[in-house]
Design a protein around this motif. Sequence first.
Motif, PDB file in Angstrom:
ATOM      1  N   TRP A  14       0.847  -1.186   0.000  1.00 11.95           N
ATOM      2  CA  TRP A  14       0.000   0.000   0.000  1.00 11.95           C
ATOM      3  C   TRP A  14       0.892   1.249   0.000  1.00 11.95           C
ATOM      4  CZ3 TRP A  14      -2.286  -3.168   4.385  1.00 11.95           C
ATOM      5  CH2 TRP A  14      -3.407  -3.904   3.947  1.00 11.95           C
ATOM      6  N   CYS A  15       0.314   2.405  -0.400  1.00 12.22           N
ATOM      7  CA  CYS A  15       1.077   3.663  -0.361  1.00 12.22           C
ATOM      8  C   CYS A  15       1.479   3.948   1.094  1.00 12.22           C
ATOM      9  CB  CYS A  15       0.221   4.844  -0.820  1.00 12.22           C
ATOM     10  SG  CYS A  15      -0.587   4.649  -2.397  1.00 12.22           S
ATOM     11  N   CYS A  18      -1.143   4.855   4.050  1.00 18.18           N
ATOM     12  CA  CYS A  18      -2.501   4.360   3.786  1.00 18.18           C
ATOM     13  C   CYS A  18      -3.120   3.819   5.083  1.00 18.18           C
ATOM     14  CB  CYS A  18      -2.448   3.249   2.734  1.00 18.18           C
ATOM     15  SG  CYS A  18      -4.054   2.489   2.437  1.00 18.18           S
ATOM     16  N   ASN A 119     -12.793   4.538   2.581  1.00 12.73           N
ATOM     17  CA  ASN A 119     -11.982   5.744   2.327  1.00 12.73           C
ATOM     18  C   ASN A 119     -12.729   6.749   1.456  1.00 12.73           C
ATOM     19  OD1 ASN A 119     -11.843   4.484  -0.143  1.00 12.73           O
ATOM     20  ND2 ASN A 119      -9.723   3.811   0.077  1.00 12.73           N
ATOM     21  N   GLY A 123      -9.905   3.608  -4.510  1.00 12.60           N
ATOM     22  CA  GLY A 123      -8.461   3.783  -4.421  1.00 12.60           C
ATOM     23  C   GLY A 123      -7.728   3.093  -5.565  1.00 12.60           C
ATOM     24  N   CYS A 198      -7.456   7.259   2.387  1.00 10.90           N
ATOM     25  CA  CYS A 198      -6.651   7.060   1.175  1.00 10.90           C
ATOM     26  C   CYS A 198      -5.827   8.337   1.018  1.00 10.90           C
ATOM     27  CB  CYS A 198      -7.554   6.850  -0.034  1.00 10.90           C
ATOM     28  SG  CYS A 198      -6.645   6.876  -1.603  1.00 10.90           S
ATOM     29  N   VAL A 199      -4.553   8.253   1.406  1.00 10.25           N
ATOM     30  CA  VAL A 199      -3.725   9.468   1.440  1.00 10.25           C
ATOM     31  C   VAL A 199      -3.359   9.960   0.040  1.00 10.25           C
ATOM     32  CG1 VAL A 199      -2.758   9.069   3.750  1.00 10.25           C
ATOM     33  CG2 VAL A 199      -1.636   8.037   1.760  1.00 10.25           C
ATOM     34  N   THR A 200      -3.542   9.102  -0.952  1.00 11.81           N
ATOM     35  CA  THR A 200      -3.143   9.475  -2.320  1.00 11.81           C
ATOM     36  C   THR A 200      -4.263  10.160  -3.096  1.00 11.81           C
ATOM     37  OG1 THR A 200      -1.629   7.618  -2.294  1.00 11.81           O
ATOM     38  CG2 THR A 200      -2.106   8.546  -4.456  1.00 11.81           C
TER      39      THR A 200
HETATM   40  S1  SF4 Z   1      -4.329   4.420  -3.434  1.00 11.34           S
HETATM   41 FE1  SF4 Z   1      -5.215   5.031  -1.490  1.00 11.34          FE
HETATM   42  S2  SF4 Z   1      -6.284   3.199  -0.714  1.00 11.34           S
HETATM   43 FE2  SF4 Z   1      -4.836   2.566  -2.317  1.00 11.34          FE
HETATM   44  S3  SF4 Z   1      -2.948   2.007  -1.228  1.00 11.34           S
HETATM   45 FE3  SF4 Z   1      -2.752   4.127  -1.871  1.00 11.34          FE
HETATM   46  S4  SF4 Z   1      -3.478   5.312  -0.103  1.00 11.34           S
HETATM   47 FE4  SF4 Z   1      -4.212   3.219   0.158  1.00 11.34          FE
END
Ligand code: SF4
Length: 287
Positions: A14-15, A18, A119, A123, A198-200
Amino acid sequence: MATIVDFRAEKPNWCPGCGDFTVLAALQKAAVNIGLEPEEMVTVSGIGCSGKLSQYMGSFGFHSLHGRSLPVATAVKLANRDLTVVAAGGDGDGYGIGMGHFIHAMRRNIDITYLVMDNHIYGLTTGQTSPTSDKGSKTKTAPEGAVEEPVHPLQMAIMAGCGFVAQGYSGNLKQLTELIEKGIQHRGFSLINIYSPCVTFNKVNTYDYYKANLVNVDDDASYDKTDRFAAIRKIEEAEENVTGILYHDPSKQAYDEVLRGYPEQAIAKNDLKFTREQWEKLAVQFK
Ligand code: SF4
Ligand SMILES: Cc1ncc(C[n+]2csc(CCOP(=O)(O)OP(=O)(O)O)c2C)c(N)n1
């Protein structure tokens, strides 16, 4: 006795930051605290970043199709009632494509603990609107802001007769671990909706946002979690920004307890070996 290390499988990709990391850690801790062995547990997931949980959790696992974790988890539980079954996925997975299964699994009261990593966005497919996206929130599929009302999973679960309805948050590992433990110990379907940022792709429902807005019903001694109407009122008053066990009714019997003729011994443990005589009797029917 199993330790956390026994419940570790693949290294998550995961990022960094996350919310799903905390969900995995809480599930691993809960399993250890309850005294489960990895082979006594099955984690079934759908598709999404959250759906990777079954790959990272060192129990038995099944990475199913998008929105299909609950029917697969139901089959696992009915084939082997001795297993602890955890289903997991995202808000898109569970409340979008999987919505029909969600309602029916609660109505049947299958003994599954369902972790939804909510989230408020898709994602894995890089930031489209999901069923829990806030009205007005801007996403790739709603650049002018989402026009639909979001679904309300906690209220829906209570009204559908779910006997254990809780909400956790990835910023509070201790509480989330306790919620998962209690959800697993509840005999019947348990929903734990988890605000898992979801930090991204979601710059609105962030850790800071939840830190500033969440209230914890576990801190309120006067809160009566056996009163379903009070639970709905509390959830609505807090605009769903609430954590803890919101509703609990342990009195309902689980599906496998009431299904007539359901064998005491797990079907998966049946001796499937045929005797020569049984085989010949069966074979005659196919001639
Ligand atoms: S895109 Fe969002 S939900 Fe998916 S791993 Fe990255 S931070 Fe987590
Ligand atoms: C039948 C089907 N439709 C669509 C997809 C594409 N798809 C994969 S994951 C996903 C949504 C993921 O969002 P969510 O369930 O909220 O999980 P997250 O990735 O945010 O954890 C979609 C639409 C798919 N894999 N299968």
